[in-house]
Design a protein around this motif. Sequence first.
Motif, PDB file in Angstrom:
ATOM      1  N   UNK A   4       6.604   6.374 -19.816  1.00 27.48           N
ATOM      2  CA  UNK A   4       7.793   7.109 -19.356  1.00 27.48           C
ATOM      3  C   UNK A   4       8.217   8.181 -20.347  1.00 27.48           C
ATOM      4  N   UNK A   5       8.030   7.936 -21.636  1.00 29.85           N
ATOM      5  CA  UNK A   5       8.358   8.945 -22.653  1.00 29.85           C
ATOM      6  C   UNK A   5       7.403  10.133 -22.535  1.00 29.85           C
ATOM      7  N   UNK A  90       0.857  20.885 -14.713  1.00 26.29           N
ATOM      8  CA  UNK A  90       1.123  20.249 -13.427  1.00 26.29           C
ATOM      9  C   UNK A  90      -0.109  19.503 -12.919  1.00 26.29           C
ATOM     10  N   UNK A  91      -1.248  20.169 -12.934  1.00 25.09           N
ATOM     11  CA  UNK A  91      -2.463  19.563 -12.383  1.00 25.09           C
ATOM     12  C   UNK A  91      -2.985  18.404 -13.226  1.00 25.09           C
ATOM     13  N   UNK A  92      -2.997  18.586 -14.536  1.00 21.00           N
ATOM     14  CA  UNK A  92      -3.608  17.582 -15.402  1.00 21.00           C
ATOM     15  C   UNK A  92      -2.800  16.296 -15.481  1.00 21.00           C
ATOM     16  N   UNK A  93      -1.491  16.395 -15.380  1.00 19.61           N
ATOM     17  CA  UNK A  93      -0.666  15.219 -15.600  1.00 19.61           C
ATOM     18  C   UNK A  93       0.044  14.739 -14.345  1.00 19.61           C
ATOM     19  N   UNK A  94      -0.398  15.189 -13.184  1.00 19.83           N
ATOM     20  CA  UNK A  94       0.161  14.722 -11.922  1.00 19.83           C
ATOM     21  C   UNK A  94      -0.108  13.232 -11.756  1.00 19.83           C
ATOM     22  N   UNK A  95      -1.308  12.814 -12.079  1.00 23.61           N
ATOM     23  CA  UNK A  95      -1.678  11.405 -11.948  1.00 23.61           C
ATOM     24  C   UNK A  95      -0.869  10.533 -12.896  1.00 23.61           C
ATOM     25  N   UNK A  96      -0.574  11.047 -14.072  1.00 18.76           N
ATOM     26  CA  UNK A  96       0.220  10.289 -15.032  1.00 18.76           C
ATOM     27  C   UNK A  96       1.606   9.994 -14.471  1.00 18.76           C
ATOM     28  N   UNK A  97       2.202  10.961 -13.790  1.00 24.49           N
ATOM     29  CA  UNK A  97       3.504  10.739 -13.157  1.00 24.49           C
ATOM     30  C   UNK A  97       3.428   9.726 -12.035  1.00 24.49           C
ATOM     31  N   UNK A  98       2.332   9.748 -11.278  1.00 23.76           N
ATOM     32  CA  UNK A  98       2.163   8.775 -10.200  1.00 23.76           C
ATOM     33  C   UNK A  98       2.009   7.366 -10.761  1.00 23.76           C
ATOM     34  N   UNK A  99       1.288   7.226 -11.856  1.00 24.47           N
ATOM     35  CA  UNK A  99       1.123   5.913 -12.493  1.00 24.47           C
ATOM     36  C   UNK A  99       2.473   5.417 -13.005  1.00 24.47           C
ATOM     37  N   UNK A 100       3.255   6.304 -13.585  1.00 28.52           N
ATOM     38  CA  UNK A 100       4.581   5.900 -14.056  1.00 28.52           C
ATOM     39  C   UNK A 100       5.458   5.449 -12.894  1.00 28.52           C
ATOM     40  N   UNK A 101       5.368   6.167 -11.761  1.00 24.39           N
ATOM     41  CA  UNK A 101       6.187   5.787 -10.614  1.00 24.39           C
ATOM     42  C   UNK A 101       5.786   4.421 -10.063  1.00 24.39           C
ATOM     43  N   UNK A 124       5.169  -2.398  -6.338  1.00 29.59           N
ATOM     44  CA  UNK A 124       4.094  -2.754  -7.256  1.00 29.59           C
ATOM     45  C   UNK A 124       3.169  -3.784  -6.627  1.00 29.59           C
ATOM     46  N   UNK A 125       3.739  -4.738  -5.910  1.00 29.91           N
ATOM     47  CA  UNK A 125       2.945  -5.749  -5.217  1.00 29.91           C
ATOM     48  C   UNK A 125       2.034  -5.093  -4.187  1.00 29.91           C
ATOM     49  N   UNK A 126       2.555  -4.111  -3.453  1.00 30.95           N
ATOM     50  CA  UNK A 126       1.748  -3.406  -2.454  1.00 30.95           C
ATOM     51  C   UNK A 126       0.661  -2.575  -3.126  1.00 30.95           C
ATOM     52  N   UNK A 127       0.956  -2.028  -4.285  1.00 33.68           N
ATOM     53  CA  UNK A 127      -0.030  -1.233  -5.013  1.00 33.68           C
ATOM     54  C   UNK A 127      -1.195  -2.099  -5.482  1.00 33.68           C
ATOM     55  N   UNK A 128      -0.885  -3.317  -5.917  1.00 35.40           N
ATOM     56  CA  UNK A 128      -1.904  -4.213  -6.462  1.00 35.40           C
ATOM     57  C   UNK A 128      -2.504  -5.140  -5.410  1.00 35.40           C
ATOM     58  N   UNK A 129      -2.366  -4.813  -4.145  1.00 35.19           N
ATOM     59  CA  UNK A 129      -2.911  -5.661  -3.097  1.00 35.19           C
ATOM     60  C   UNK A 129      -4.001  -4.928  -2.333  1.00 35.19           C
ATOM     61  N   UNK A 130      -4.933  -5.715  -1.823  1.00 33.92           N
ATOM     62  CA  UNK A 130      -5.977  -5.188  -0.946  1.00 33.92           C
ATOM     63  C   UNK A 130      -6.014  -6.069   0.290  1.00 33.92           C
ATOM     64  N   UNK A 131      -5.846  -5.450   1.433  1.00 32.77           N
ATOM     65  CA  UNK A 131      -5.820  -6.219   2.674  1.00 32.77           C
ATOM     66  C   UNK A 131      -4.636  -7.158   2.678  1.00 32.77           C
ATOM     67  N   UNK A 132      -4.915  -8.453   2.877  1.00 29.55           N
ATOM     68  CA  UNK A 132      -3.845  -9.462   2.877  1.00 29.55           C
ATOM     69  C   UNK A 132      -3.715 -10.168   1.535  1.00 29.55           C
TER      70      UNK A 132
END
Length: 144
Positions: A4-5, A90-101, A124-132
């Motif tokens: 976040x910093x 913007x382009x290089x660190x877009x993914x970093x912001x998504x990971x923080x979110x 976070x639970x939905x992010x770390x899940x696959x299927x059911x």
Amino acid sequence: MQLDVAVDLLTKAKTSLTNFRRTGFASAQVSAKDMCEEMKVEAILKAKGLRSTKKNFAYEAPDEPIADAMKRLEATFFNVVVDTAIESLTDRFLTLGEVRDRFGVLLSFQRLDDQASSNQCNNLCMTLSTGNESDIDGKELAAE
């Protein structure tokens, strides 16, 4: 460094570059003139002659060439360099912001109220899940 910093510092860098794009060329001119005075050099930007090219019929009108040397320097060099830096951030660190979110809830448990922590834990639970299948339970994480 904490995620976040790092994202906050990158956001501030992008904001300062955006402000620099608006006011930086004028301040660079002033500092360049001061340096020329210190070195006792003439502070004149010489304008090159504009090339004339054969004009063929076209549906779109060509852009008028910039006659003022300072305006041309600002448009073709200064703005291009600063815009490239802003776009790179913007382009290089877009993914970093998504990971923080997605994983930011793990860093900010103390600052969140019950409803916000529950929502972010479920995300976070939905992010770390696959299927059911899920690696964590969002409700249990929020309760902890």
